[in-house]
Structures are given as structure tokens and as C-alpha cells.
Design a protein around this motif. Sequence first.
Motif, PDB file in Angstrom:
ATOM      1  N   ARG A  88      -6.285  -2.794  -0.802  1.00  0.00           N
ATOM      2  CA  ARG A  88      -5.222  -3.013  -1.166  1.00  0.00           C
ATOM      3  C   ARG A  88      -4.897  -2.790  -2.610  1.00  0.00           C
ATOM      4  NH1 ARG A  88      -0.239  -4.302   1.959  1.00  0.00           N
ATOM      5  NH2 ARG A  88       1.346  -3.906   0.562  1.00  0.00           N
ATOM      6  N   PRO A  89      -4.931  -1.932  -3.338  1.00  0.00           N
ATOM      7  CA  PRO A  89      -4.702  -1.835  -4.785  1.00  0.00           C
ATOM      8  C   PRO A  89      -3.103  -2.474  -5.228  1.00  0.00           C
ATOM      9  CG  PRO A  89      -4.641   0.500  -3.923  1.00  0.00           C
ATOM     10  CD  PRO A  89      -5.086  -0.609  -2.769  1.00  0.00           C
ATOM     11  N   THR A  90      -3.460  -2.978  -6.145  1.00  0.00           N
ATOM     12  CA  THR A  90      -2.138  -3.649  -6.754  1.00  0.00           C
ATOM     13  C   THR A  90      -1.272  -2.454  -7.470  1.00  0.00           C
ATOM     14  OG1 THR A  90      -2.987  -3.769  -9.108  1.00  0.00           O
ATOM     15  CG2 THR A  90      -3.472  -5.556  -7.683  1.00  0.00           C
ATOM     16  N   PRO A  91      -0.134  -2.553  -7.604  1.00  0.00           N
ATOM     17  CA  PRO A  91       0.973  -1.602  -8.339  1.00  0.00           C
ATOM     18  C   PRO A  91       0.215  -0.985  -9.489  1.00  0.00           C
ATOM     19  CG  PRO A  91       2.177  -3.259  -7.263  1.00  0.00           C
ATOM     20  CD  PRO A  91       0.944  -3.823  -7.197  1.00  0.00           C
ATOM     21  N   GLU A  92      -0.210  -1.679 -10.311  1.00  0.00           N
ATOM     22  CA  GLU A  92      -1.000  -1.248 -11.684  1.00  0.00           C
ATOM     23  C   GLU A  92      -2.238  -0.512 -11.456  1.00  0.00           C
ATOM     24  OE1 GLU A  92      -0.268  -4.796 -10.696  1.00  0.00           O
ATOM     25  OE2 GLU A  92       1.731  -4.630 -11.864  1.00  0.00           O
ATOM     26  N   GLN A  93      -3.087  -0.861 -10.520  1.00  0.00           N
ATOM     27  CA  GLN A  93      -4.154  -0.161  -9.861  1.00  0.00           C
ATOM     28  C   GLN A  93      -3.864   1.429  -9.539  1.00  0.00           C
ATOM     29  OE1 GLN A  93      -5.856  -3.017  -7.417  1.00  0.00           O
ATOM     30  NE2 GLN A  93      -7.674  -3.566  -8.984  1.00  0.00           N
ATOM     31  N   LEU A  94      -2.799   1.259  -8.683  1.00  0.00           N
ATOM     32  CA  LEU A  94      -2.252   2.460  -7.960  1.00  0.00           C
ATOM     33  C   LEU A  94      -1.881   3.361  -9.174  1.00  0.00           C
ATOM     34  CD1 LEU A  94      -2.153   3.287  -5.127  1.00  0.00           C
ATOM     35  CD2 LEU A  94       0.203   2.900  -4.766  1.00  0.00           C
ATOM     36  N   ARG A  95      -0.998   2.810 -10.064  1.00  0.00           N
ATOM     37  CA  ARG A  95      -0.360   3.606 -11.103  1.00  0.00           C
ATOM     38  C   ARG A  95      -1.783   4.168 -12.051  1.00  0.00           C
ATOM     39  NH1 ARG A  95       2.482   0.171 -12.955  1.00  0.00           N
ATOM     40  NH2 ARG A  95       4.480   0.658 -11.795  1.00  0.00           N
ATOM     41  N   ALA A  96      -2.612   3.450 -12.424  1.00  0.00           N
ATOM     42  CA  ALA A  96      -3.889   3.897 -13.020  1.00  0.00           C
ATOM     43  C   ALA A  96      -4.700   4.962 -12.245  1.00  0.00           C
ATOM     44  CB  ALA A  96      -4.915   2.618 -13.413  1.00  0.00           C
ATOM     45  N   LEU A  97      -4.825   4.617 -10.976  1.00  0.00           N
ATOM     46  CA  LEU A  97      -5.534   5.746 -10.309  1.00  0.00           C
ATOM     47  C   LEU A  97      -4.623   6.918 -10.365  1.00  0.00           C
ATOM     48  CD1 LEU A  97      -6.659   3.481  -7.462  1.00  0.00           C
ATOM     49  CD2 LEU A  97      -8.267   4.681  -9.131  1.00  0.00           C
ATOM     50  N   ALA A  98      -3.496   7.019  -9.955  1.00  0.00           N
ATOM     51  CA  ALA A  98      -2.584   8.053  -9.904  1.00  0.00           C
ATOM     52  C   ALA A  98      -2.678   8.809 -11.168  1.00  0.00           C
ATOM     53  CB  ALA A  98      -1.161   7.750  -9.481  1.00  0.00           C
ATOM     54  N   GLN A  99      -2.665   8.103 -12.309  1.00  0.00           N
ATOM     55  CA  GLN A  99      -2.549   8.801 -13.457  1.00  0.00           C
ATOM     56  C   GLN A  99      -3.884   9.487 -14.118  1.00  0.00           C
ATOM     57  OE1 GLN A  99      -1.226   5.782 -16.380  1.00  0.00           O
ATOM     58  NE2 GLN A  99       1.156   6.131 -15.893  1.00  0.00           N
ATOM     59  N   ARG A 100      -4.995   8.787 -13.537  1.00  0.00           N
ATOM     60  CA  ARG A 100      -6.281   9.182 -13.952  1.00  0.00           C
ATOM     61  C   ARG A 100      -6.878  10.320 -13.115  1.00  0.00           C
ATOM     62  NH1 ARG A 100     -11.724   5.503 -13.933  1.00  0.00           N
ATOM     63  NH2 ARG A 100     -13.189   7.171 -14.239  1.00  0.00           N
ATOM     64  N   CYS A 101      -6.524  10.550 -11.771  1.00  0.00           N
ATOM     65  CA  CYS A 101      -7.078  11.268 -10.903  1.00  0.00           C
ATOM     66  C   CYS A 101      -6.444  12.490 -10.724  1.00  0.00           C
ATOM     67  CB  CYS A 101      -7.552  10.591  -9.478  1.00  0.00           C
ATOM     68  SG  CYS A 101      -8.768   9.005  -9.528  1.00  0.00           S
ATOM     69  N   ASP A 102      -7.406  13.489 -10.388  1.00  0.00           N
ATOM     70  CA  ASP A 102      -6.804  14.753  -9.985  1.00  0.00           C
ATOM     71  C   ASP A 102      -6.390  14.828  -8.501  1.00  0.00           C
ATOM     72  OD1 ASP A 102      -7.728  16.265 -12.463  1.00  0.00           O
ATOM     73  OD2 ASP A 102      -9.728  15.569 -11.597  1.00  0.00           O
ATOM     74  N   LEU A 103      -6.967  14.042  -7.516  1.00  0.00           N
ATOM     75  CA  LEU A 103      -6.812  13.875  -6.492  1.00  0.00           C
ATOM     76  C   LEU A 103      -6.785  12.260  -5.818  1.00  0.00           C
ATOM     77  CD1 LEU A 103      -6.353  15.438  -3.574  1.00  0.00           C
ATOM     78  CD2 LEU A 103      -8.832  16.033  -3.544  1.00  0.00           C
ATOM     79  N   LEU A 104      -6.007  12.372  -4.902  1.00  0.00           N
ATOM     80  CA  LEU A 104      -6.069  11.047  -4.107  1.00  0.00           C
ATOM     81  C   LEU A 104      -6.257  11.251  -2.680  1.00  0.00           C
ATOM     82  CD1 LEU A 104      -3.024   9.197  -5.710  1.00  0.00           C
ATOM     83  CD2 LEU A 104      -5.421   9.086  -6.419  1.00  0.00           C
ATOM     84  N   VAL A 105      -7.389  10.689  -2.063  1.00  0.00           N
ATOM     85  CA  VAL A 105      -7.784  11.142  -0.477  1.00  0.00           C
ATOM     86  C   VAL A 105      -7.344   9.682   0.042  1.00  0.00           C
ATOM     87  CG1 VAL A 105      -9.486  11.506   0.792  1.00  0.00           C
ATOM     88  CG2 VAL A 105      -9.286  12.822  -1.222  1.00  0.00           C
ATOM     89  N   LEU A 106      -6.503   9.801   1.093  1.00  0.00           N
ATOM     90  CA  LEU A 106      -6.139   8.902   1.919  1.00  0.00           C
ATOM     91  C   LEU A 106      -6.809   8.651   3.323  1.00  0.00           C
ATOM     92  CD1 LEU A 106      -4.393   8.881  -0.461  1.00  0.00           C
ATOM     93  CD2 LEU A 106      -2.145   8.308   1.060  1.00  0.00           C
ATOM     94  N   PRO A 107      -7.978   7.949   3.509  1.00  0.00           N
ATOM     95  CA  PRO A 107      -8.362   8.043   4.751  1.00  0.00           C
ATOM     96  C   PRO A 107      -7.563   7.131   5.720  1.00  0.00           C
ATOM     97  CG  PRO A 107     -10.057   7.417   3.219  1.00  0.00           C
ATOM     98  CD  PRO A 107      -8.766   7.450   2.648  1.00  0.00           C
ATOM     99  N   CYS A 108      -7.473   7.629   7.080  1.00  0.00           N
ATOM    100  CA  CYS A 108      -6.456   6.978   8.102  1.00  0.00           C
ATOM    101  C   CYS A 108      -7.195   7.158   9.389  1.00  0.00           C
ATOM    102  CB  CYS A 108      -5.192   7.340   8.077  1.00  0.00           C
ATOM    103  SG  CYS A 108      -3.989   6.419   9.215  1.00  0.00           S
TER     104      CYS A 108
END
Length: 207
Positions: A88-108
Motif C-alpha cells: 500500500r504505497p503512500t501518496p508520496e511513494q506513488l507520486r515518486a514511482l509515477a515520475q520515475r518509471c516508464d511503466l506501472l504494472v498493476l497485478p490483480c
Amino acid sequence: MNIAVLGFKGGVGKTTTAVHLALYLQQEKGAPESGTPQMTLLIDADRNRSASRWAERGSHFPIKVLAGDSTTPTPTGFHHTVIDTPARPTPEQLRALAQRCDLLVLPCSPDALALDALMLTTDALQRLGAKHYRVLLTLIPPWPNRDGAEARSFLKQAGIPLYQNSIRRTVAFQRAALEGVCINEIPEARAKQAWSDYVAVGGEILS
């Protein structure tokens, strides 16, 4: 390429996906004139350190695993980075990941609780303005169970971007984690099928 594997719920194959996408990228060849593998780093940013413990149980784990967080820089010498994120990433972690990464993979996985958590994840990403994410359906039960097909239909109707391929459920993943190896090293037919699922998803990522 920088890839983060993330979600708001545990138990959906997040670490398994991070490990095997990293393996797929690791096995990809470099430029034709070199033919050398493209080294991949797996950053274990999950507080549980599941990927690190997985690697430590084996004697020759094929991927370099580095314990860190969503801001841990990639050392030189690596072509790709895969980040196994907190459940459960924090909003700050989520923002950092969104800015850093070329792709976000969401397993479900195809169950109601996982789908509810997925919708929270995609809502949070949309508020950040992130558009470079895609859902990977995991833990798909065998036919004639239709949970996987129904989950895919639901997500398509909701306008959520999806991989065409999905990951079938198999106990071979548990064996691989316990032995500290990747699924392609388990000498079972089910394990070969499971690895072929990740190879297909990896092909989608690089296409």
C-alpha cells in the motif's frame, strides 16, 4: 526501462510478477552486434522484503536484488530496473514511482476485494495524472471457472487498460519461492506454462 509493480492489496502476485518480469528482461538480448544480456536490477522496496528473502533462499538466483525504496537509484551497469513496491504505497511513494518509471504494472487477482483495491489504485494514479499503467490479471483459476473472464470484462467496461495475456494460478510459484529459484527452473509442466505466461506479458511490454 524502469518498471514498478504496484497495487493497494497484497496477495495478488506482486512480488512474483516483479521477479519474473525482471527475469524476462534479464534474458533479453542487447544490441545485435553485442548479443549480450541486458542486465536487470530488481529493487525490493516492499517493507516485507519478500523478493530479497526469495533470492536468499537460492544459491544462484539469476537476478540482482537490491533492498531499498521507491527512490533508490539504479547503479550503473543495468539496462532495466524493476521495483517491487510496498503493498500500500503512500501518496508520496506513488507520486515518486509515477515520475520515475516508464511503466506501472498493476497485478490483480479476479476476486472482488482485489478488484476493489485495484480501482482505488487506478483512481489514485489518475489523480496524479499518470497514464502509463496497465493491469495484469493474475492467479487466474483453470477452466471452467470464469472468474478471469468476468474480471477482464468488468475492467474493459470500466475503461481500465489491460494486458492481453494473464497469469494462470499454479502452486509451482510457491515451490519456486520456497526453493529460491524462478519458475522456469521448476521441472514441472505447470511451471513451464506459468513461465510462458510471463514471457507473453514481457513480449507485450517490449512490443
